[in-house]
Design a protein around this motif. Structure first.
Motif, PDB file in Angstrom:
ATOM      1  N   GLY A   1       0.834  -1.200   0.000  1.00 46.82           N
ATOM      2  CA  GLY A   1       0.000   0.000   0.000  1.00 46.82           C
ATOM      3  C   GLY A   1       0.862   1.240   0.000  1.00 46.82           C
ATOM      4  O   GLY A   1       1.905   1.291   0.663  1.00 46.82           O
TER       5      GLY A   1
ATOM      6  N   ILE B   1      -3.131   0.404  -3.941  1.00 46.39           N
ATOM      7  CA  ILE B   1      -2.873  -0.863  -3.264  1.00 46.39           C
ATOM      8  C   ILE B   1      -2.726  -1.944  -4.323  1.00 46.39           C
ATOM      9  O   ILE B   1      -3.514  -2.019  -5.271  1.00 46.39           O
ATOM     10  CB  ILE B   1      -3.999  -1.198  -2.258  1.00 46.39           C
ATOM     11  CG1 ILE B   1      -3.673  -2.482  -1.515  1.00 46.39           C
ATOM     12  CG2 ILE B   1      -5.357  -1.255  -2.927  1.00 46.39           C
ATOM     13  CD1 ILE B   1      -4.550  -2.688  -0.298  1.00 46.39           C
TER      14      ILE B   1
ATOM     15  N   LEU C   1      -2.292   5.019   2.123  1.00 45.54           N
ATOM     16  CA  LEU C   1      -2.462   3.731   2.772  1.00 45.54           C
ATOM     17  C   LEU C   1      -1.298   3.516   3.734  1.00 45.54           C
ATOM     18  O   LEU C   1      -0.134   3.531   3.323  1.00 45.54           O
ATOM     19  CB  LEU C   1      -2.508   2.613   1.738  1.00 45.54           C
ATOM     20  CG  LEU C   1      -3.883   2.336   1.134  1.00 45.54           C
ATOM     21  CD1 LEU C   1      -3.795   1.306   0.032  1.00 45.54           C
ATOM     22  CD2 LEU C   1      -4.846   1.874   2.204  1.00 45.54           C
TER      23      LEU C   1
ATOM     24  N   CYS D   1      -2.279  -2.369   6.992  1.00 46.75           N
ATOM     25  CA  CYS D   1      -2.878  -3.495   6.284  1.00 46.75           C
ATOM     26  C   CYS D   1      -2.757  -4.744   7.143  1.00 46.75           C
ATOM     27  O   CYS D   1      -1.769  -4.917   7.871  1.00 46.75           O
ATOM     28  CB  CYS D   1      -2.185  -3.721   4.943  1.00 46.75           C
ATOM     29  SG  CYS D   1      -2.873  -5.096   3.987  1.00 46.75           S
TER      30      CYS D   1
ATOM     31  N   THR E   1      -7.399  -2.568   4.986  1.00 48.16           N
ATOM     32  CA  THR E   1      -6.422  -1.489   4.882  1.00 48.16           C
ATOM     33  C   THR E   1      -6.892  -0.300   5.700  1.00 48.16           C
ATOM     34  O   THR E   1      -8.098  -0.097   5.894  1.00 48.16           O
ATOM     35  CB  THR E   1      -6.224  -1.040   3.422  1.00 48.16           C
ATOM     36  OG1 THR E   1      -7.484  -0.615   2.875  1.00 48.16           O
ATOM     37  CG2 THR E   1      -5.658  -2.173   2.581  1.00 48.16           C
TER      38      THR E   1
END
Length: 481
Positions: free
Chosen positions: A115, A121, A142, A145, A156
């Motif tokens: 990410g 992602i 991001l 995760c 996420t």
């Protein structure tokens, strides 16, 4: 009781992440390196540090088998490393070259998620080393995760505070505003819990964020195309943003690290704080429990990693560290197999194993085929986890009960090697076993499942000499006894 037993101070900048395998600890840092340490004495492995990233390394994680380490960086890449020799196996470039903040392996090691700061992602196929699926979140970077224990979904977390649930084909199943000021980390417990109507099974997940909070959630697949996310409770105690959280192996504890420089260990059943640790002098950025032994690692912007040891009798009752049967595995009763399952976080399978009268001898004879066809374990991720644990038991029978050093055993046959050869993956195998492996048109490593760059097998004369010396020593010992 929790005591500080070791401090690692080899990084020259902030420590960003740490992760355990069954035998190693990996750490990564703003100093662009990844370091690997043996859990036997916390000495750094000969090929450490791993160098290759050109900017800060934000995350590192072991594959479930421990044979591969993934690392990701501001340089826009995720790298895969062979943990046996430190060799770099692959460089996976994030689309558009955005800084990669987090990476995670699926429970069966088939996929790797990365990410990035632009919200992208990617789900990578670990065997082919190619992009399998990609997607993105609407807003934010991001930064977190985690895969569910069965591998059917992953979550996420973004800097905008969203928790997003994806299935293994990168379909977005659910989105929830989890933390007002941004998510920083998330983790799944390996233990499923009961709840809801008709005794539904849920996965427990923890998330933490810039709002100083840790939240526990329950996640279940509502149907084939959707899922359900339920808020369970909030764990309070930190006075500043919480940067990291991680469940213990048995799911009974959750550790968290914060900008307030403290580490808190929570009881997940009661929500109470069991311990508060305050030895770090700057922000605590990462924390991780070891999978099989009562150890905790915490990393900080003070450039150190602290190793903490638990009293196993006090904190790991039922986790296998004191309850796992001590007798010969082949002689385990059905009840002892049940104890072992609970110790490995596989409590939900106790009924299936009892129904099929699985004792120690039967346990060691189970195959992937029998787990699927005879025991009817439908989840591929769960089957892979069970089989991996059984392989570990077989290793104990082969190498411990028989006294053979593990490095002398062929990874394919688990028998003492007579003609060891080195393959392109850096591992040594019995020549005939590896030739048979290749003859079946297998072009991947038996240890890492990654493609073999060459099919050339080189005789490992040094290992053969060591095996012969060991055999001579065993013969002399037998003659004198």
């Amino acid at each position: 009781m929790v005591k500080l037993i070791h401090t690692l101070a080899d990084h020259s900048d902030d420590v960003n992440y740490c992760d355990f395998s069954s035998s190693c600890l990996a750490t990564c840092s703003l100093d662009k390196t990844i370091r690997l340490y043996s859990l036997n004495n916390f000495t750094e492995l000969p090929y450490s540090p791993l160098k290759g990233h050109t900017y800060a390394v934000h995350c590192c994680c072991f594959s479930p088998s421990g044979h591969i380490l993934a690392s990701c960086s501001t340089d826009g890449t995720t790298m895969l490393w062979n943990t046996h020799n430190g060799q770099r196996l692959a460089v996976l470039k994030q689309p558009r070259g955005s800084p990669v903040r987090v990476c995670r392996f699926s429970p069966d090691s088939a996929y790797l998620v990365s990410g990035a700061a632009d919200g992208s992602i990617v789900l990578w196929n670990v065997q082919s080393l190619k992009l399998y699926r990609s997607g993105s979140v609407k807003d934010g970077s991001l930064v977190a995760c985690a895969f569910s224990p069965n591998g059917n979904l992953f979550v996420t977390g973004s800097s905008c505070g969203d928790l997003t649930i994806w299935d293994d084909k990168m379909r977005c199943l659910y989105n929830e505003k989890g933390h007002d000021l941004g998510v920083t980390c998330c983790d799944f417990s390996s233990q499923a819990v009961s709840g809801g109507e008709q005794g539904s099974r849920y996965f427990r997940m923890a998330s933490c964020g810039q709002d100083n909070q840790i939240k526990l959630w329950l996640i279940s697949l509502a149907d084939l195309l959707g899922c359900e996310l339920k808020y369970e409770c909030t764990l309070n105690g930190h006075s500043a943003p919480v940067l990291a959280c991680a469940f213990s192996y048995d799911g009974q504890m959750l550790v968290s690290g914060s900008v307030d420089k403290s580490i808190m260990i929570h009881d997940t059943k009661t929500g109470s704080i069991l311990h508060t640790l305050t030895q770090h002098t700057r922000y605590v950025t990462t924390c991780a429990f070891a999978p099989d032994i009562p150890l905790l690692a915490t990393g900080s912007m003070d450039k150190t990693v602290n190793i903490w040891q638990f009293d196993p009798k006090q904190h790991f009752a039922g986790s296998g560290l004191e309850d796992e049967p001590k007798m010969s595995i082949e002689n385990w009763s059905e009840e002892e197999v049940s104890v072992w399952l609970c110790a490995q976080g596989l409590k939900d399978l106790v009924g299936i194993f009892k129904m099929n009268n699985i004792d120690g001898k039967e346990l060691l004879s189970l195959t992937k085929h029998s787990l699927s066809n005879d025991l009817k374990i439908e989840s591929l991720g769960l089957r892979s986890k069970v089989f991996r644990k059984i392989e570990e038991l077989r290793s104990k029978v082969d190498s411990v009960s028989l006294g053979i050093p593990d490095e002398f055993l062929c990874p394919i046959t688990r028998e003492l090697m007579e003609e060891p050869v080195i393959a392109a993956d850096g591992y040594s195998y019995e020549k005939e076993a590896m030739e048979n492996w290749i003859s079946k048109k297998r072009r991947s490593s038996p240890m890492t499942n990654l493609p073999l760059q060459s099919l050339i097998l080189t005789p490992n004369r040094t290992l053969k000499m060591a095996i012969n010396r060991w055999l001579e020593t065993q013969q002399k010992y037998n003659e004198t006894t």
